[in-house]
Design a protein around this motif. Structure first.
Motif, PDB file in Angstrom:
ATOM      1  N   PHE A 179       1.622  -2.847   3.825  1.00  0.00           N
ATOM      2  CA  PHE A 179       2.860  -3.522   4.228  1.00  0.00           C
ATOM      3  C   PHE A 179       2.722  -4.069   5.646  1.00  0.00           C
ATOM      4  N   ASP A 180       2.189  -3.195   6.492  1.00  0.00           N
ATOM      5  CA  ASP A 180       2.027  -3.574   7.888  1.00  0.00           C
ATOM      6  C   ASP A 180       1.165  -4.824   7.997  1.00  0.00           C
ATOM      7  N   ALA A 181       0.066  -4.823   7.251  1.00  0.00           N
ATOM      8  CA  ALA A 181      -0.854  -5.963   7.310  1.00  0.00           C
ATOM      9  C   ALA A 181      -0.168  -7.230   6.811  1.00  0.00           C
ATOM     10  N   VAL A 182       0.579  -7.093   5.700  1.00  0.00           N
ATOM     11  CA  VAL A 182       1.255  -8.272   5.153  1.00  0.00           C
ATOM     12  C   VAL A 182       2.233  -8.837   6.193  1.00  0.00           C
ATOM     13  N   ILE A 183       3.010  -7.939   6.802  1.00  0.00           N
ATOM     14  CA  ILE A 183       3.983  -8.404   7.798  1.00  0.00           C
ATOM     15  C   ILE A 183       3.264  -9.091   8.961  1.00  0.00           C
ATOM     16  N   LEU A 184       2.159  -8.513   9.395  1.00  0.00           N
ATOM     17  CA  LEU A 184       1.406  -9.110  10.497  1.00  0.00           C
ATOM     18  C   LEU A 184       0.913 -10.506  10.131  1.00  0.00           C
ATOM     19  N   VAL A 185       0.369 -10.623   8.920  1.00  0.00           N
ATOM     20  CA  VAL A 185      -0.170 -11.928   8.508  1.00  0.00           C
ATOM     21  C   VAL A 185       0.949 -12.956   8.437  1.00  0.00           C
ATOM     22  N   VAL A 186       2.061 -12.562   7.815  1.00  0.00           N
ATOM     23  CA  VAL A 186       3.176 -13.502   7.707  1.00  0.00           C
ATOM     24  C   VAL A 186       3.672 -13.898   9.102  1.00  0.00           C
ATOM     25  N   THR A 187       3.738 -12.911   9.984  1.00  0.00           N
ATOM     26  CA  THR A 187       4.186 -13.209  11.350  1.00  0.00           C
ATOM     27  C   THR A 187       3.259 -14.218  12.016  1.00  0.00           C
ATOM     28  N   ARG A 188       1.981 -14.004  11.830  1.00  0.00           N
ATOM     29  CA  ARG A 188       1.019 -14.933  12.438  1.00  0.00           C
ATOM     30  C   ARG A 188       1.197 -16.338  11.885  1.00  0.00           C
ATOM     31  N   LEU A 189       1.423 -16.417  10.582  1.00  0.00           N
ATOM     32  CA  LEU A 189       1.605 -17.736   9.978  1.00  0.00           C
ATOM     33  C   LEU A 189       2.877 -18.391  10.499  1.00  0.00           C
ATOM     34  N   LEU A 190       3.871 -17.552  10.769  1.00  0.00           N
ATOM     35  CA  LEU A 190       5.158 -18.115  11.199  1.00  0.00           C
ATOM     36  C   LEU A 190       5.185 -18.434  12.692  1.00  0.00           C
ATOM     37  N   THR A 191       4.221 -17.912  13.425  1.00  0.00           N
ATOM     38  CA  THR A 191       4.251 -18.129  14.878  1.00  0.00           C
ATOM     39  C   THR A 191       2.935 -18.706  15.392  1.00  0.00           C
ATOM     40  N   PRO A 192       2.601 -19.918  14.911  1.00  0.00           N
ATOM     41  CA  PRO A 192       1.330 -20.517  15.342  1.00  0.00           C
ATOM     42  C   PRO A 192       1.264 -20.687  16.861  1.00  0.00           C
ATOM     43  N   TRP A 193       2.419 -20.843  17.506  1.00  0.00           N
ATOM     44  CA  TRP A 193       2.379 -21.097  18.954  1.00  0.00           C
ATOM     45  C   TRP A 193       1.891 -19.887  19.742  1.00  0.00           C
ATOM     46  N   LEU A 194       2.083 -18.703  19.178  1.00  0.00           N
ATOM     47  CA  LEU A 194       1.594 -17.516  19.877  1.00  0.00           C
ATOM     48  C   LEU A 194       0.080 -17.419  19.775  1.00  0.00           C
ATOM     49  N   ARG A 195      -0.443 -17.815  18.628  1.00  0.00           N
ATOM     50  CA  ARG A 195      -1.882 -17.783  18.458  1.00  0.00           C
ATOM     51  C   ARG A 195      -2.546 -18.758  19.416  1.00  0.00           C
ATOM     52  N   ALA A 196      -1.913 -19.920  19.582  1.00  0.00           N
ATOM     53  CA  ALA A 196      -2.525 -20.969  20.395  1.00  0.00           C
ATOM     54  C   ALA A 196      -2.808 -20.489  21.809  1.00  0.00           C
ATOM     55  N   THR A 197      -1.905 -19.686  22.365  1.00  0.00           N
ATOM     56  CA  THR A 197      -2.106 -19.254  23.741  1.00  0.00           C
ATOM     57  C   THR A 197      -2.708 -17.866  23.821  1.00  0.00           C
ATOM     58  N   GLY A 198      -3.011 -17.289  22.653  1.00  0.00           N
ATOM     59  CA  GLY A 198      -3.634 -15.976  22.671  1.00  0.00           C
ATOM     60  C   GLY A 198      -2.666 -14.855  23.001  1.00  0.00           C
ATOM     61  N   ALA A 199      -1.362 -15.144  22.967  1.00  0.00           N
ATOM     62  CA  ALA A 199      -0.400 -14.085  23.255  1.00  0.00           C
ATOM     63  C   ALA A 199      -0.293 -13.162  22.050  1.00  0.00           C
TER      64      ALA A 199
END
Ligand code: ATP
Ligand code: MG
Lengths: 372, 215, 272
Positions: free
Chosen positions: B193-213
C-alpha cells in the motif's frame, strides 16, 4: 587582529571555496569581505570561529593560532551575527541576549544589567525585553541579534550579511546605528556582504573576493573606488564609482550664495523668482514653492520636497546630489545643526570637484601603486 | 517455510480479502475527508471541532466497533460491509485533519494568484489547491493505510475473513508458523500500500521530482 | 440500545468490586502508562539523536515505518505463545500482561520517534548555527536550543501515541489480561451489547480526558515563544520571509498520526 595566513578550504566534494587567502583584519577596524554569490565569503568568515575547519593554512587571533584553541571556548570570545539573526524562538529577547554571558558563567545581576543596557543601545527599550522573537519585526530581530553577539563584550565580531534580510530603509538605519555603536566599542570586525554599497559604507577596509575563493583586491573604500586593480573589481565596484567616490571627499569651501527665504505661513506673493525656499522658525529648510502658483500664505501641503539637503561639512557627493535634486537647481546647504547656510549650483559643485585633487589614498598592501 | 508453501493458496485468498477490507476504505475515507477537510479550511471556526471531533472516532476500540456496527447497519456480523464501514470511519478520523492541514500548506500567494487569474473557488480547489496539497495528504494516507492493515486483522475476533485468521489459528494450536506468516503477510501488504501511494504521489507531483525535493 | 448502554454505565454494580469500571480504568491506565514510558525511553533519545546528528535517519525512519506495519493482534499472539512458558512459574497474569505491554510499546514507538526527530530537525537552522557559533557544545545546543524548540512536535508525537495505546490496550483482554477491553470481550461472549458499547464509551472518554490533560501539561511545558499569539506563519510575514524554521515547518507538515482536540498544539498545524 585576525590574520589569515595562506588559508585554503576545500570541501569534501572537491569545491575549493577559499583559495590561499592571506589577509589581516586590524584590531578595532571593520574589514568587509565582499564579492559575488558563492565566492567563499561565508566560508572564510566561518573559518575564523571554526564553524568550518580550514583545509590548510592558519588563522590567528592576536597572534594565537585558533586551530590550537578549544572550539567552544574560541567561539565564546567571538560575537557572531548571521543573516536571519537566528534568535532562539523559545526564549524571550532578554534571555536571548543573556545567552553567552550565562554560558561563560557571568553573574546574574551583572548579566541582566548588561543585557538591558545593550538592548537600549541597539534601540530596543525595556518594553521589548520580555517579548519573544516571533513578536518582533525582521529589523528588530536583527537588532537583538547584534545585542546578543555583543553581550559578553567580545573583542572580535563576525557578521555574515547581518542586514540583508531587511528592507533598504531599515537596512540603512541599522547600518548607521551600528557604525555609531562601533565608534564607541572599537571591535575588531569581519563583515560579510554581497552588496558593494554596504561594503563601502561599513568598511575601514574592503576585501573584494572572486569566485573560486580568490582575494581580488584589499583596499580602503575610497582607494578601491578610485583604483580597481582589474576588470573584475572594476566591474564589481560598478558604474557609479566615480560618483560614489565623492562620498569620501569632504566638500571644499564652496561658493555659497545666500538664499532669499520665507517662513512657513507667510505669503509668497511679492517674491520675484520661479522658486523660493521655505524655512521654519529656526531657519531649517523645509522645501521649495513656486510663488506664481500660490496666492495667500504658504502651507505645508504646497511645499515641493524633492530636493535633498547637504551638510556643509559633509561629503561632496551629498552636495552634488542636493544641487541636482533641487527643483530650483540651487542645492540647499545647512550647518551641523540643520540651519540654512546658503545654496550652491551644480556647475559650482563640479568646478569644486575639478579643482579638488584627485584623492590619492595609500594602498595599505601596495604602497607603490600608481596614483592614477 | 514449508507451512507457508503448503498454505500459499489460503494466504493469497485471505490476503486479497484483507487488501480489499483495508484498501477500499482508504479510497472511501479519502473521498469523505476531502470535502470535510475543505470545509474545515474554508470556515476557520470549523477547524477545531472538525479535527478534534473526527479524530475522536479513532479512539473507539476496533474490537467494539466490529461487534456493534452490525447492530447499526442491520447486516450479518460476518458481512464485510461492516468492516468496510468501520475502516472508513477510522480513515476519515485520520484524514480530515490531514486534508485540512494539506490545503493549509498551500502558500497564500499561490491561492491569491489563482483567484486573481479568475479561477472560481471550485475550479481553484481542483486545479491548484488539491494538487499542491498532495504531498501532505499522501503522508497522512500512508499512515492511514498502514494503520488500516493492522486494524483489519482485529476482525479475527469476530471471524471476518482476512489475514488475521492465521493469528488465531496459530494461537489456538500453539503453533508459530501461521502467526509468523500472517504477520509477514500483513507487513508486506502494508508496504505494498505504502509503495502504491508513493508511486501515485510521485506521478501526481512531477514538480517535486524536478527539483529533487522530497514528497 | 442507547438507553440500555446508559443503564449499564450507571448501574452501581458496575462501579464497585474487583472487575468494576473504576478498577479496569486504573488497570488500563497503568498498562498504557508503562508501555508509553518504555516506548519514550527508547524513542525519545533515539529521535533526538537522529534529529541532532542527522545520522541514522534513513534507518530510524524505515524501522519506525516497519514497526507501524506490524499488526498488533498478531504480535500479541506471537508474544504470548513465546513468553507463556517463560512465565509459567510466576503468578498468573504476567504471562498475558507482559506481551500486551510489549505490543503497546511497539505501537507507541513510531509516533514518538517521528515527533522527536521531526521536532529537532525542524529547528530553525539559523538558531542552531547561532548557538554553535556562540560557543555551545553539541550537548548544550541540544539541551538549550533543540529540545525546547522541538517540544511542540515531541508532544504531538507523544499524544498520538497515547491515543493509539489507550485504544489498543483493549486488545490485552483478548489474551486474558485486564483493562477496559474486558467489557468488550466479556460482553461479546454473552452478547451483552450494552456492556460492549459502554466499555467503548469509557475507552473513548478516557482517551479524550488523557489527551486534554496532556494538552494542559504541554501548554506549560512549551515556551510561549513557540505557541504565543504569533505563529511561525505570521513571523514569516514579518521577517521578509525566508526564516528556516518556517520553511521546514511547512515541509514537515506530515501529520504524525491521530490528533484530537486543541489544534494549536502542533507547530505545523496552524491555519495560516
Ligand atoms: N558544505 C559545503 N560543501 C560543499 N560545497 C560548499 C559547502 N558550503 C559551501 N560550498 C561551496 O563553496 C563555495 C563558497 O560558498 P560560501 O557559502 O562561502 O559563499 P558566499 O560567498 O558566502 O556566497 P553567498 O553570497 O551566496 O552567501 C560555493 O561554491 C559553495 O557552493
Ligand atoms: Mg554567504
Amino acid at each position: 587582529m585576525i590574520v589569515f595566513d595562506g588559508v585554503t578550504k576545500k570541501y569534501p566534494d572537491g569545491t575549493v571555496a577559499v583559495h590561499d587567502l592571506t589577509l589581516e583584519a586590524p584590531t578595532g577596524k571593520i574589514t568587509v569581505l565582499v564579492g559575488p554569490s558563492g565566492c567563499g565569503k561565508t566560508t572564510s568568515l566561518r573559518m575564523v570561529n571554526r564553524m568550518i575547519e580550514p583545509s590548510s593554512g592558519t588563522i590567528s587571533l592576536d597572534g594565537k593560532d585558533t586551530g590550537r584553541m578549544k572550539a567552544s571556548e574560541l567561539r565564546r570570545g567571538i560575537g557572531y551575527v548571521i543573516q536571519h539573526a537566528g534568535l532562539f524562538p523559545n526564549r524571550t529577547v532578554l534571555d536571548n541576549v543573556e545567552t553567552v554571558p550565562r554560558l561563560v558563567g557571568m553573574g546574574k545581576k551583572e548579566t541582566r544589567d548588561r543585557a538591558m543596557q545593550l538592548l537600549e543601545q541597539v534601540g530596543l527599550g525595556a518594553d521589548y525585553a520580555k517579548r519573544y522573537p516571533s513578536q518582533l519585526s525582521g529589523g528588530q530581530q536583527q537588532r537583538v541579534g547584534v545585542a546578543r553577539a555583543l553581550a559578553a563584550d567580545p573583542p572580535v565580531m563576525l557578521m555574515d550579511e547581518p542586514f540583508s534580510a531587511v528592507d533598504p530603509v531599515v537596512r540603512d538605519q541599522l547600518q548607521d546605528e551600528f557604525l555609531r555603536l562601533q565608534d564607541d566599542l572599537g571591535k575588531t570586525i569581519i563583515f560579510v556582504t554581497h552588496d558593494i554599497d554596504e561594503a563601502i559604507k561599513m568598511g575601514d577596509q574592503v576585501a573584494v573576493m572572486r569566485v573560486g575563493g580568490y582575494l581580488a583586491q584589499l583596499a580602503e573604500p575610497a582607494y578601491l573606488l578610485a583604483h580597481p586593480v582589474d576588470d573584475f573589481v572594476a566591474d564589481f565596484v560598478g558604474r557609479d564609482r566615480g560618483y560614489r567616490g565623492l562620498s569620501f571627499q569632504a566638500a571644499p569651501r564652496l561658493p555659497l550664495a545666500s538664499e532669499r527665504t520665507i517662513t512657513l505661513g507667510e505669503s509668497a506673493r511679492d517674491v520675484d523668482d520661479d522658486w523660493v525656499l521655505v524655512v521654519d522658525g529656526d531657519n531649517h529648510p523645509l522645501g521649495w514653492v513656486e510663488p506664481r502658483r500660490i496666492d495667500g500664505e504658504v502651507t505645508s501641503e504646497r511645499l515641493h520636497r524633492g530636493g535633498t539637503v547637504a551638510r556643509a561639512s559633509g561629503p561632496l557627493r551629498a552636495v552634488l546630489d542636493a544641487a541636482l535634486s533641487s527643483p530650483s537647481r540651487r542645492g540647499v546647504v545647512v550647518d551641523d545643526s540643520g540651519a540654512l547656510v546658503g545654496t550652491v549650483r551644480p556647475h559650482e559643485v563640479l568646478t569644486a570637484i575639478e579643482e579638488a585633487e584627485r584623492p590619492v589614498v595609500e594602498n595599505p598592501d601596495n604602497p607603490g601603486a600608481p596614483a592614477a | 517455510m514449508t507451512w507457508f508453501i503448503d498454505h500459499l493458496g489460503e494466504v493469497w485468498d485471505l490476503g486479497r480479502q484483507h487488501a480489499v477490507l483495508a484498501g477500499l476504505p482508504l479510497l472511501l475515507g479519502l473521498l469523505i475527508a476531502l470535502p470535510l477537510g475543505w470545509l474545515a479550511r474554508r470556515f476557520r471556526w470549523l477547524y477545531a471541532p472538525f479535527t478534534a471531533g473526527f479524530g475522536l472516532l479513532y479512539t473507539i476500540p476496533s474490537l467494539a466497533l466490529f461487534v456493534i456496527l452490525p447492530l447499526v447497519t442491520g447486516r450479518g456480523i460476518l458481512d464485510p460491509f461492516n468492516v468496510i464501514v468501520a475502516m472508513t470511519l477510522y480513515t476519515v478520523a485520520l484524514l480530515v485533519r490531514t486534508v485540512a492541514d494539506g490545503l493549509g500548506s498551500v502558500p497564500g500567494a499561490v491561492t491569491n494568484a489563482a483567484t486573481a487569474m479568475g479561477y472560481t473557488p471550485g475550479k481553484r480547489f481542483f486545479a491548484v489547491e488539491l494538487p499542491l496539497a498532495v504531498p501532505v495528504i499522501s503522508a497522512g494516507l500512508r499512515v492511514a493505510a498502514v494503520s488500516n492493515v493492522s486494524i483489519v486483522s482485529v476482525g479475527t475476533v469476530i471471524g471476518v475473513q482476512q489475514l488475521g485468521l492465521f493469528f488465531s489459528d496459530g494461537f489456538n494450536r500453539q503453533f508459530y508458523d501461521p502467526i509468523v506468516v500472517g504477520i509477514v503477510a500483513c507487513i508486506v501488504l502494508a508496504l505494498l500500500f505504502d509503495a502504491v501511494i508513493l508511486v501515485v504521489t510521485r506521478l501526481l507531483t512531477p514538480w517535486l521530482r524536478a527539483t529533487g525535493a522530497r514528497a | 440500545m442507547i438507553a440500555s448502554t446508559w443503564q449499564w454505565l450507571t448501574d452501581p454494580v458496575n462501579w464497585s468490586g474487583p472487575g468494576s469500571i473504576p478498577n479496569q480504568i486504573l488497570t488500563h491506565l497503568w498498562y498504557s502508562a508503562i508501555a508509553l514510558f518504555v516506548a519514550s525511553l527508547i524513542a525519545i533519545p533515539a529521535g533526538l539523536a537522529i534529529g541532532h546528528t542527522g545520522r541514522g535517519r534513513f534507518f530510524g525512519v524505515n524501522l519506525a515505518a516497519a514497526a507501524r506495519a506490524i499488526p498488533s493482534l498478531g504480535l500479541l499472539f506471537l508474544m504470548v505463545l513465546w513468553l507463556f512458558p517463560k512465565f509459567s512459574g510466576s503468578s498468573g497474569s504476567a504471562a498475558f500482561v507482559v506481551p500486551s505491554l510489549i505490543v503497546l510499546a511497539v505501537l507507541a514507538i513510531p509516533p514518538i520517534l517521528a515527533g522527536a526527530y521531526a521536532g529537532v530537525e525542524g529547528v530553525d537552522p539559523a538558531a542552531r548555527d547561532a548557538a554553535k557559533g556562540m560557543g555551545m557544545t553539541g550537548m548544550q545546543v541540544l539541551r538549550r536550543v533543540e529540545i525546547p524548540n522541538a517540544m511542540p512536535l515531541i508532544f504531538s508525537g507523544f499524544r498520538s501515541a497515547t491515543l493509539q495505546v489507550i485504544a489498543t490496550a483493549t486488545l490485552a483482554a483478548v489474551v486474558g489480561a485486564d483493562g477496559l477491553g474486558r467489557f468488550l470481550i466479556d460482553g461479546q461472549k454473552i452478547r451483552d451489547y450494552p456492556q460492549m458499547a459502554g466499555g467503548s464509551l469509557v475507552v473513548a472518554i478516557l482517551a479524550l480526558v488523557v489527551d486534554l490533560l496532556l494538552g494542559t501539561i504541554q501548554r506549560y511545558a512549551v515556551s510561549p515563544g513557540l505557541t504565543g499569539r504569533r505563529t511561525s506563519a505570521s513571523r514569516r510575514g514579518r521577517s521578509d520571509g525566508v526564516s528556516g524554521s518556517a520553511e521546514s515547518a511547512g515541509r514537515s507538515n506530515t501529520p504524525l498520526d491521530v490528533e484530537i482536540s486543541d489544534p494549536r498544539r502542533t507547530v505545523d498545524s496552524q491555519p495560516s
